[in-house]
Design a protein around this motif. Structure first.
Motif, PDB file in Angstrom:
ATOM      1  N   PHE A  93      -1.140  -4.778  -7.366  1.00 33.23           N
ATOM      2  CA  PHE A  93      -1.542  -5.737  -6.346  1.00 33.23           C
ATOM      3  C   PHE A  93      -1.558  -5.077  -4.974  1.00 33.23           C
ATOM      4  O   PHE A  93      -2.523  -5.232  -4.207  1.00 33.23           O
ATOM      5  N   ASP A 147      -8.762  -3.107  -0.538  1.00 27.61           N
ATOM      6  CA  ASP A 147      -9.569  -4.156   0.094  1.00 27.61           C
ATOM      7  C   ASP A 147      -9.519  -4.052   1.617  1.00 27.61           C
ATOM      8  O   ASP A 147     -10.535  -4.234   2.296  1.00 27.61           O
ATOM      9  N   GLN A 207      -4.473  -2.612  -4.744  1.00 25.85           N
ATOM     10  CA  GLN A 207      -5.745  -3.321  -4.583  1.00 25.85           C
ATOM     11  C   GLN A 207      -5.870  -3.903  -3.178  1.00 25.85           C
ATOM     12  O   GLN A 207      -6.937  -3.881  -2.583  1.00 25.85           O
ATOM     13  N   ARG A 208      -4.765  -4.400  -2.647  1.00 26.82           N
ATOM     14  CA  ARG A 208      -4.777  -4.957  -1.294  1.00 26.82           C
ATOM     15  C   ARG A 208      -5.111  -3.872  -0.270  1.00 26.82           C
ATOM     16  O   ARG A 208      -5.898  -4.082   0.641  1.00 26.82           O
ATOM     17  N   ARG A 209      -4.492  -2.700  -0.421  1.00 28.86           N
ATOM     18  CA  ARG A 209      -4.804  -1.584   0.478  1.00 28.86           C
ATOM     19  C   ARG A 209      -6.268  -1.187   0.356  1.00 28.86           C
ATOM     20  O   ARG A 209      -6.934  -0.907   1.348  1.00 28.86           O
TER      21      ARG A 209
END
Length: 153
Positions: free
Chosen positions: A44, A51, A47-49
């Motif tokens: 998570f 995005d 993926q956040r980084r």
């Protein structure tokens, strides 16, 4: 030693062994679930980084194509870089995002802007446009640099 005592000790030993096996099995299962949870959390965050890095690139492209006001872009980029790579805000050429943010942070945004008197907004907009004009070249150079920057760790 009497036979009944031997059998009692054998049964007690087997019971303890069974209880220890159950305990080991449960601990093993708990560790496995913990590793899965940690892997999911790590994914998570990764993926956040990813995005956020993509958002930075999109904003930088918008700056280069003159599709966004520089002040808005600087505010957004500063917020993203605070989470993604805060050390960049202290380095050239990226420090312009922090400088513009600091010069604009007193200005109302969103609902606060809607609730502000029109004449005062016009004065603030004039100030904002002057800041954008003053930093325009630096912002464009920083946008190109940040678009090409690799955020992979």
């Amino acid at each position: 030693m009497p036979l009944w005592l031997q059998w009692t000790l054998i049964v007690a030993g087997l019971t303890i062994i069974a209880l220890l096996l159950v305990f080991i099995f449960r601990q093993s299962k708990a560790l496995s679930e913990g590793k899965k949870r940690q892997a999911k959390a790590d994914e998570f965050i990764r993926q956040r980084r990813k995005d956020m890095a993509e958002s930075v690139r999109v904003i930088a492209l918008a700056i280069e194509a003159d599709q966004v006001e520089y002040s808005e872009a600087c505010l957004r980029l500063k917020g993203l870089l605070d989470h993604l790579a805060p050390e960049l805000l202290e380095q050239s050429p990226y420090q312009v995002f922090l400088e513009v943010h600091d010069r604009l942070q007193h200005m109302p945004t969103h609902q606060a802007r809607q609730a502000t008197e029109t004449r005062f907004l016009e004065k603030l907009d004039k100030e904002r446009f002057e800041i954008e004009k003053q930093y325009a070249d630096e912002i464009r150079r920083a946008a190109t640099a940040i678009r090409l920057h690799s955020f992979d760790d």
